[in-house]
Design a protein around this motif. Structure first.
Motif, short mmCIF file in Angstrom:
data_model
loop_
_atom_site.label_atom_id
_atom_site.label_comp_id
_atom_site.label_asym_id
_atom_site.label_seq_id
_atom_site.Cartn_x
_atom_site.Cartn_y
_atom_site.Cartn_z
N CYS A 174 0.83 -1.21 0.00
CA CYS A 174 0.00 0.00 0.00
C CYS A 174 0.86 1.25 0.00
O CYS A 174 0.73 2.15 0.85
CB CYS A 174 -0.95 -0.02 1.20
SG CYS A 174 -2.17 -1.33 1.10
N GLY A 175 1.78 1.30 -0.97
CA GLY A 175 2.46 2.54 -1.30
C GLY A 175 1.56 3.36 -2.22
O GLY A 175 0.34 3.19 -2.23
N GLY A 176 2.16 4.23 -3.03
CA GLY A 176 1.36 5.10 -3.88
C GLY A 176 0.48 4.37 -4.87
O GLY A 176 -0.72 4.62 -4.96
N VAL A 177 1.03 3.42 -5.62
CA VAL A 177 0.23 2.70 -6.60
C VAL A 177 -0.74 1.74 -5.91
O VAL A 177 -1.88 1.56 -6.37
CB VAL A 177 1.13 1.96 -7.62
CG1 VAL A 177 1.88 0.81 -6.99
CG2 VAL A 177 0.32 1.48 -8.82
N GLY A 178 -0.33 1.16 -4.79
CA GLY A 178 -1.23 0.26 -4.07
C GLY A 178 -2.43 1.00 -3.49
O GLY A 178 -3.57 0.52 -3.60
N ASP A 196 -0.21 -5.10 3.89
CA ASP A 196 1.04 -4.36 4.05
C ASP A 196 1.63 -4.70 5.41
O ASP A 196 1.01 -5.42 6.20
CB ASP A 196 0.79 -2.85 3.93
CG ASP A 196 2.02 -2.08 3.45
OD1 ASP A 196 2.03 -1.64 2.28
OD2 ASP A 196 2.99 -1.95 4.23
N VAL A 197 2.84 -4.16 5.67
CA VAL A 197 3.46 -4.33 6.99
C VAL A 197 3.44 -3.02 7.77
O VAL A 197 3.87 -2.99 8.93
CB VAL A 197 4.92 -4.82 6.84
CG1 VAL A 197 4.97 -6.18 6.18
CG2 VAL A 197 5.77 -3.81 6.07
N SER A 198 2.97 -1.94 7.15
CA SER A 198 2.95 -0.64 7.79
C SER A 198 1.57 -0.31 8.32
O SER A 198 0.61 -0.18 7.55
CB SER A 198 3.37 0.45 6.79
OG SER A 198 3.06 1.74 7.28
N PRO A 199 1.42 -0.13 9.65
CA PRO A 199 0.11 0.27 10.18
C PRO A 199 -0.38 1.59 9.60
O PRO A 199 -1.58 1.75 9.34
CB PRO A 199 0.38 0.39 11.69
CG PRO A 199 1.55 -0.50 11.95
CD PRO A 199 2.40 -0.38 10.72
N GLY A 200 0.54 2.53 9.35
CA GLY A 200 0.14 3.80 8.77
C GLY A 200 -0.43 3.66 7.38
O GLY A 200 -1.43 4.28 7.03
N SER A 350 15.84 4.48 0.85
CA SER A 350 16.55 3.22 1.05
C SER A 350 16.14 2.56 2.36
O SER A 350 16.28 1.35 2.53
CB SER A 350 18.06 3.46 1.06
OG SER A 350 18.43 4.32 2.13
N GLY A 351 15.59 3.36 3.29
CA GLY A 351 15.11 2.83 4.55
C GLY A 351 13.63 2.54 4.58
O GLY A 351 13.08 2.22 5.63
N GLY A 352 12.96 2.65 3.42
CA GLY A 352 11.52 2.41 3.35
C GLY A 352 10.79 3.64 2.87
O GLY A 352 11.35 4.74 2.82
N THR A 353 9.54 3.45 2.50
CA THR A 353 8.72 4.53 1.97
C THR A 353 7.72 4.99 3.02
O THR A 353 7.06 4.16 3.66
CB THR A 353 7.95 4.06 0.71
OG1 THR A 353 8.90 3.58 -0.24
CG2 THR A 353 7.16 5.21 0.09
N GLN A 354 7.62 6.32 3.21
CA GLN A 354 6.63 6.83 4.15
C GLN A 354 5.22 6.61 3.62
O GLN A 354 4.99 6.63 2.41
CB GLN A 354 6.86 8.33 4.38
CG GLN A 354 8.17 8.65 5.09
CD GLN A 354 8.26 10.13 5.46
OE1 GLN A 354 7.26 10.78 5.73
NE2 GLN A 354 9.48 10.65 5.48
N PRO A 355 4.24 6.38 4.51
CA PRO A 355 2.86 6.18 4.06
C PRO A 355 2.33 7.37 3.26
O PRO A 355 2.67 8.52 3.54
CB PRO A 355 2.09 6.01 5.37
CG PRO A 355 3.09 5.54 6.36
CD PRO A 355 4.38 6.23 5.98
#
Length: 362
Positions: A174-178, A196-200, A350-355
């Motif tokens: 659930c990044g931008g395209v998701g 996803d793995v991100s609660p945000g 490189s450390g991940g994408t912010q919600p």
């Protein structure tokens, strides 16, 4: 013009002054109003795309006004508000003539095959074929992601998967395209399971149409698939609670799985979650070739469908959804950056994408 300049893959880029572009024959120059910060930009910056020649300017989704019109261009004028697909077709081949410019063999891509939109100006080649007029009534934040993320998700669901009302769609990543896919699938009448793995990211997914969210932190593909199938089954039972962080028994799977991360284990999870005759749509780009569960694909007659952007000819149907209010990509925007903030923001990926979705205002 000011532009973000990459001189070495993986090294933080710099903000520099570059010569402003001139309009090529058949093309235009666009003053960039807004442009996106996309995971695909990070793939290019990391050296995962062989089409990129150093040094270069990233950026492949944008909105702006025409600043200059090249020789031979008709039907477009300085000042018109436009966007363009991240895959620009040549306009002359059989694929372009058939409205399939996203697979044009002579395609060009801003931010990949030529300097992109992380700048004050960007070129659009073959303008009569690739430009898309944008209504002045639409906010810029609602249009900035149409060059890539939102348009890609739209075509993946409508044309490739041919999602029908009442079906269950599982969106992996659930990044931008998701998130775009979650919003669009819901608007198309499907029930959506966000993974996803991100609660945000899952919280945003629920706010834009996900019927269930599944947090898969620490799970292997078989465990992920079991939770997704349970979530799909639970939708039919009418329980509105989120399944994030829970364990449930396997149940009937989704009709469609859309993978938006480009990870081998996520592709595997999608294929394992599907019911017989299910459709898997691959949108995420892989850094290296994944393993594919071909025996399962054969036994269950699954379909694996690629989706690579969307041709300019298909934009009117998507823009109509924005104009009528059926969807609003602008609600996915969580950050607005200046060009001076982009080098560090790109390196930080490189450390991940912010919600959510980040946009850049040059």
């Amino acid at each position: 013009m000011r532009a973000v300049h990459v001189t070495a893959f993986g090294e933080t880029p710099t903000l520099v002054d570059l010569p402003a572009p001139t309009a090529p024959a058949g093309g235009v120059v666009v003053d960039v109003e807004l442009t996106g910060l996309c995971r695909s930009d990070f793939h290019g910056f990391s050296g995962h795309d062989d089409s990129i020649q150093l040094p270069y300017v990233p950026g492949h989704e944008f909105l702006g006004g025409i600043a200059a019109v090249g020789e031979g261009v008709t039907g477009w004028s300085v000042g018109e508000r436009v966007t363009a697909p991240f895959v620009c077709g040549c306009g002359d081949c059989a694929w372009c003539a058939a409205g399939q410019s996203q697979i044009c063999p002579d395609q060009s891509q801003p931010g990949f095959t030529y300097d992109g939109s992380w700048a004050e100006q960007v070129v659009v080649p073959a303008a009569e074929h690739n430009l898309v007029a944008v209504p002045e009534s639409l906010p810029g934040t609602s249009v900035a992601s149409l060059g890539c993320r939102f348009a890609t998700a739209f075509r993946a669901l409508r044309e490739r998967a041919q999602v029908r009302p009442g079906e269950v769609v599982a969106v992996f990543g659930c990044g931008g395209v998701g998130l775009s896919a979650v919003m669009l699938a819901s608007a198309m009448g499907a029930s959506v399971v966000a993974v996803d793995v991100s609660p945000g990211a899952l919280e945003i997914a629920e706010s834009v149409g996900a019927h269930r969210s599944v947090n898969v932190t620490g799970l292997n593909p078989e465990e992920v698939a079991a939770k997704v199938r349970a979530a799909a089954s639970d939708i039919d039972e009418g329980d509105s609670s989120s399944l994030a962080g829970t364990t449930a028994a396997p149940g009937p799977g989704p009709h469609v799985a859309l993978e938006a991360l480009g990870r081998a284990e996520t592709l595997e999870s999608g294929l394992l979650s599907l019911d017989p005759l299910g459709r898997h749509v691959q949108v995420g780009l892989f850094a290296e070739a994944p393993r594919t569960l071909i025996p399962r694909v054969v036994a269950l007659e699954l379909s694996i469908l690629g989706s690579h952007g969307m041709a300019a000819a298909d934009y009117p149907a998507l823009l109509e959804m924005l104009v009528t209010g059926a969807v609003d990509p602008g609600v996915l925007v969580t950050r607005e950056l200046g060009l001076d903030e982009v080098p560090d923001a790109l390196a930080a990926m490189s450390g991940g994408t912010q919600p959510g979705v980040a946009v850049i205002r040059p």
